[in-house]
Design a protein around this motif. Sequence first.
Motif, PDB file in Angstrom:
ATOM      1  N   HIS A   1      45.705  23.110 -13.986  1.00 17.73           N
ATOM      2  CA  HIS A   1      45.255  21.786 -14.422  1.00 17.73           C
ATOM      3  C   HIS A   1      44.550  21.869 -15.778  1.00 17.73           C
TER       4      HIS A   1
ATOM      5  N   SER B   1      45.527  14.086 -13.522  1.00 17.28           N
ATOM      6  CA  SER B   1      44.398  14.423 -12.654  1.00 17.28           C
ATOM      7  C   SER B   1      44.655  15.735 -11.908  1.00 17.28           C
ATOM      8  N   TYR B   2      43.565  16.336 -11.442  1.00 20.34           N
ATOM      9  CA  TYR B   2      43.668  17.577 -10.660  1.00 20.34           C
ATOM     10  C   TYR B   2      44.459  17.353  -9.371  1.00 20.34           C
ATOM     11  N   SER B   3      44.199  16.216  -8.702  1.00 14.09           N
ATOM     12  CA  SER B   3      44.883  15.953  -7.431  1.00 14.09           C
ATOM     13  C   SER B   3      46.390  15.824  -7.621  1.00 14.09           C
ATOM     14  N   THR B   4      46.815  15.257  -8.755  1.00 15.85           N
ATOM     15  CA  THR B   4      48.256  15.138  -9.018  1.00 15.85           C
ATOM     16  C   THR B   4      48.883  16.513  -9.209  1.00 15.85           C
TER      17      THR B   4
ATOM     18  N   ARG C   1      47.662  19.319  -8.002  1.00 19.16           N
ATOM     19  CA  ARG C   1      47.623  19.989  -6.698  1.00 19.16           C
ATOM     20  C   ARG C   1      48.789  19.562  -5.826  1.00 19.16           C
ATOM     21  N   ASN C   2      49.038  18.268  -5.750  1.00 22.41           N
ATOM     22  CA  ASN C   2      50.144  17.765  -4.932  1.00 22.41           C
ATOM     23  C   ASN C   2      51.487  18.256  -5.450  1.00 22.41           C
TER      24      ASN C   2
END
Length: 530
Positions: free
Chosen positions: A115, A126-129, A131-132
């Motif tokens: 990221h 974003s970090y969550s994107t 990660r997913n």
Amino acid sequence: MIKLKSKQNILIKYFREGLSQRAIAREVGMDRKTVKRYIEEYESKLQEIENFNGEIDKGELIQNLVDSPKYDTSNRVKRKLTDEIEEKIKNFLEENRIKRQGGLHKQTKKIIDIHEALEAEGYNISYSTVRNAVHGLARKEKEAFIRGTYQPGCICEFDWGEVKVTISGKQRKLQMAVFTSAYGNYRLAFLFTKQKTECFQEAHALFFERVGGVFQTMVYDNMKVAVKQFVGTEKEPTEGLLKLSSYYLFQFRFCNAAKGNEKGHVEKSVEIVRRKAFAFRDTFETLEEANHYLLEVCHKLNQRTIKKDTNQTAEQLLQEENGHLLPSRPPFDAARVVHPRVDKYSTVTIDQSHYSVPDHLVGEVLKVKIYSNRILCFYQEENVAEHHRLTGSHEWSLQLEHYVKTLKKKPGALADSAALQQASKKIKNIYKAYYTSSPKDFVELMQLVKEGTSLSVIEQSIEELRKINPEHVTTDKIKILCKKNRDAPLSLPILSSQESKAIEHHAQENLKEYDTLFQTGSIGTKEGIA
């Protein structure tokens, strides 16, 4: 997204209570178009079920009818995760894979690092994107495992396992070498103090000797005793493995990094053997006793039924494999050879521990053969010293007879020497009983040991002299008795008149024993003693 309970509430109010779609929307606080869509979907699927003609799964239709509502995301456009960013993430993951193959698994990028790298390149994500996306790619790349079939005598797997046991009252961490045949799941294990090349080689020699042949292919993971280094994605075998393979003529292959499933038989065997053996007993007097116990446990495990259809045990399947094994050979000489120089303490250093050699070899270079449990030292092809191998670091193994030359010059150094402290209990008892005031004579006795006279013969001679008179226990007389035992009959030693009188003073029984001891009968008369 509405919950299943909300959907059920809508359907009940419409079909059972007869409320209009508008009234339902007001009551449940939902858009009328949404209420309408769920009612129409329900009616449509119910009609399909009633008109079921067998072309599709009726059970699937029923499940669709009663499942929670789902949004159709098939046509949703990715906002942040573009194809370009996804390609970047794939490149980072591929870079991680190459590093792991090269043994750099601790230097790979985590998701947070990926990221940060993307943000550094100017991507707004974003970090969550991220990660997913990583997890999604990982799911796509999950591998399928192919169940293997094995031919008799073809494959045998090897691995190490760590075991903690108590030996002679001290807890020790030992290395368990485990072999498992892929065809019959025959298991055999041996305990060693270290994961060294000589232990690796000796384990194979013991295994092949016990099974009566050599498996055609041995399988290893990336253990240091088998893999010397990585060359790209290839693994270069160690010299120790190549020597084993050349002698026994087996082929070998390595598993991929972190792929224990590629030798799943032995991976499971390490856990099973360790638990079945040392969960029930973990205290022994010696390493040899622990190894004997481990072999008994393996024998019991190999008596269990492996193939249910034929009711065959692992041992029976091994007998079936014997006809397909490579021919057995004399056990491999599993020794690591080094050439250390003798230091000023007349020792050679092996794996950070010191082993004594004869003191006239100070400064010389020796050939040392290192086995799993012993050390052999050679000078100009002559075996000059042998030691039991030490298991720790910075330990010393000193044999008193190796310091005879030095102690002859410095007899006063004997009492406080480390060599005397490490001597056997029998030698120390002899010193304390007869030689504390005459260390020079004790050094002469050690010279006798050095020249090849066994300690048991010396003890026997001392006991015979002590029975006559403790004053007779001297190095000279011990030498005489030892020589008599080697070269009988022996010419009679000349004794002083004072000693003769002391002998005559003893009881007749002692006199007869002394006459026998010195072979006076071979002279013919007692007057032969001066």
